[in-house]
Design an enzyme around this catalytic site. Structure first.
Site, mmCIF file in Angstrom:
data_model
loop_
_atom_site.group_PDB
_atom_site.id
_atom_site.type_symbol
_atom_site.label_atom_id
_atom_site.label_comp_id
_atom_site.label_asym_id
_atom_site.label_seq_id
_atom_site.Cartn_x
_atom_site.Cartn_y
_atom_site.Cartn_z
ATOM 1 N N ILE A 1 0.825 -1.142 -0.030
ATOM 2 C CA ILE A 1 -0.075 0.052 0.043
ATOM 3 C C ILE A 1 0.797 1.393 -0.059
ATOM 4 C CG2 ILE A 1 -1.688 1.302 1.395
ATOM 5 C CD1 ILE A 1 -2.892 -1.398 2.495
ATOM 6 N N TRP B 1 12.307 -0.922 7.307
ATOM 7 C CA TRP B 1 11.794 -0.339 5.883
ATOM 8 C C TRP B 1 12.132 1.053 6.049
ATOM 9 C CZ3 TRP B 1 9.177 3.667 8.227
ATOM 10 C CH2 TRP B 1 8.876 3.426 9.634
ATOM 11 N N LYS C 1 14.999 -11.119 4.349
ATOM 12 C CA LYS C 1 13.728 -10.799 4.716
ATOM 13 C C LYS C 1 13.401 -9.309 4.752
ATOM 14 C CE LYS C 1 9.691 -11.043 7.230
ATOM 15 N NZ LYS C 1 9.369 -9.674 7.178
ATOM 16 N N SER D 1 12.419 -3.486 16.246
ATOM 17 C CA SER D 1 11.937 -2.906 17.592
ATOM 18 C C SER D 1 12.682 -3.734 18.643
ATOM 19 C CB SER D 1 10.645 -3.019 17.612
ATOM 20 O OG SER D 1 10.159 -4.395 17.806
ATOM 21 N N GLU E 1 19.956 -4.344 15.801
ATOM 22 C CA GLU E 1 20.109 -3.046 15.744
ATOM 23 C C GLU E 1 18.611 -2.497 16.018
ATOM 24 O OE1 GLU E 1 20.186 0.733 12.903
ATOM 25 O OE2 GLU E 1 21.305 -1.205 12.051
ATOM 26 N N CYS F 1 16.338 5.306 13.525
ATOM 27 C CA CYS F 1 16.966 4.808 14.724
ATOM 28 C C CYS F 1 17.497 5.820 15.654
ATOM 29 C CB CYS F 1 17.862 3.592 14.462
ATOM 30 S SG CYS F 1 16.816 2.185 13.524
#
Length: 454
Positions: free
Chosen positions: A4, A129, A153, A205, A226, A261
């Site tokens: 999306i 992402w 992945k 996360s 990370e 991050c």
């Protein structure tokens, strides 16, 4: 799986997620391919990676559009990321051979001692992402040069970019059974955790990082994480140009919509310059164009994930309820897309979630402090340990504060910066291990000690 566009909420692609069976088949192929790949010389592997970099630049306009369409990153920032990420390839070109060659320890003793650096085997790269080129390259390029095969992945929010990595790596000469991609959400990531892999390298996360570590602990393979941060910036009262300090701080907080991050997530300003700093900071943020990320002059696009708007809104409500002032932004826009105007809050303190919990979005709290000691205590008041920054004209004064930070990276008069020459690492809830620098290539190897008698 629908891909999306976060700026329009339109479905731009439909992908088929991997299954346990397809993951197993891809891993089996990688096992076979890795054995041959590690027998290539480092020079040969580097040449292929250099060609990959050339192909990326040849296809940059298309790649930038893909990245913007699936993440909402403004097109100018997508181009910046693609350009900047090539520094990793140059870093490998300059240093990889010397870091991967055998090390002679005692060449003249009766027993000659030396060390070789062998690849781990087949590693999983579970990537993010928000900066898929930067954080992806940190892992899969270094792993490939070291002789590993990679099961990559991408985040489900950057799947199209991940598939482009695969296509261009294969076109450059990486064998199809040396780099492979798996597509899907967390369920597919779980298949990787259950598979027989030789290392796990994750960006994301803290919660997911803990889950990965607990799940694969019994395998006794390397795990690098990370994770997130709550990165502080302290602006001392001796800065010569308060306006420029505010401009730099705003970019550190709101570049890529704060979805970084190492974005500045909380700011402490010495009381003598606090009001002036807030004024300039707010003026700078007001100047950011918010809107269509495909327009070159857009600075703030949509958030990548719609659910983050609720997280940020809750942090604003909590802060205001406890006495903070919302001096700018924080509204969801009445238009298609996951847009939220950048929010600036003052009068904040550490009773508020805004100053303690990771935000990962276009929101910042600015807190007044009376001394370096107070600022130091507040900067250290966090379970995270990624980066910390100080703006000051006095190097010794800044160094005194930064030396007390239990973080992986510190900045003096800069922030939100990563260099391939230096290790990228987190402490506490910000992660384990290091990428980049010489540590970042040897992270994908295992040492073998030789005791050699003629």
């Amino acid at each position: 799986m629908n891909v999306i566009n976060p700026a329009t909420e339109e479905v731009i692609s439909v992908l088929t997620p991997d299954t346990a069976a397809t993951v197993a088949a891809k891993l089996k192929a990688l096992r076979a391919g890795q054995k041959d790949w590690q027998n290539h010389s480092v020079e040969e592997r580097l040449a292929i990676i250099e060609r990959f970099g050339e192909l990326v630049m040849e296809n940059k306009p298309e790649l930038a559009r893909i990245l913007t369409s699936e993440t909402g990153k403004p097109i100018s920032q997508s181009i910046n990321e693609i350009n900047g990420s090539l520094g990793r390839i140059q870093h490998l070109k300059t240093n990889a051979e010397k870091w991967l060659e055998s090390e002679m320890i005692t060449p003249k003793d009766a027993t000659v001692e030396f060390i070789t650096h062998e690849p781990l085997g087949v590693i999983a790269n579970i990537s993010a992402w928000n900066f898929p080129y930067n954080v992806g390259y940190n892992v899969f390029l270094y792993a490939l040069v070291a002789g590993n095969a990679v099961l990559y992945k991408p985040s489900e929010f950057a799947s199209l970019t991940g598939l482009k990595f695969k296509a261009l790596l294969h076109e450059a000469g990486v064998p199809a059974n040396v780099f492979e991609v798996v597509i899907g959400s967390g369920a597919v990531g779980q298949y990787l955790l259950e598979a027989d892999l030789d290392g796990y390298f994750f960006t994301g996360s803290y919660k997911t990082g803990v889950h990965i570590t607990q799940t694969v602990a019994h395998k006794l393979v390397p795990v690098q994480l990370e994770l997130g941060g709550k990165d502080p910036l302290y602006v001392m009262d001796d800065v010569v140009d308060v306006r420029q300090a505010a401009i730099n701080a705003a970019e550190g907080a709101f570049y890529n919509n704060g979805q970084s991050c190492c974005a500045v997530e909380r700011i402490y300003v010495q009381e003598d310059i606090y009001e002036e700093f807030v004024q300039h900071f707010t003026e700078e943020v007001k100047s950011y164009k918010l809107g269509d990320p495909m327009e070159e002059d857009t600075f703030t696009g949509p958030l990548t994930r719609p659910q983050q708007i609720a997280v940020l809104s809750d942090q604003i409500k909590d802060a205001v309820a406890k006495g903070a002032q919302l001096v700018l932004g924080g509204e969801s826009l009445s238009r298609k897309g996951y847009f939220m105007s950048p929010a600036v809050l003052t009068g904040v303190n550490h009773t508020m979630e805004l100053m303690r919990e990771e935000s990962f979005g276009p929101i910042i709290g600015i807190q007044k402090v009376s001394s370096d000691e107070e600022a130091t205590d507040l900067m250290r008041d966090t379970p995270y340990g990624l980066t910390a920054a100080v703006f000051s004209e006095d190097e010794a004064r800044a160094r005194k504060v930064l030396d007390q930070m239990n973080v992986g990276t510190v900045y003096w008069n800069c922030c939100d910066r990563v260099s391939p020459n230096l290790p990228w690492s987190g402490r506490k809830n910000s992660g384990l291990g290091a990428t980049l620098s010489y540590m970042g290539i040897r992270a994908f190897t295992q040492p073998k000690a030789y005791h050699w008698r003629g």
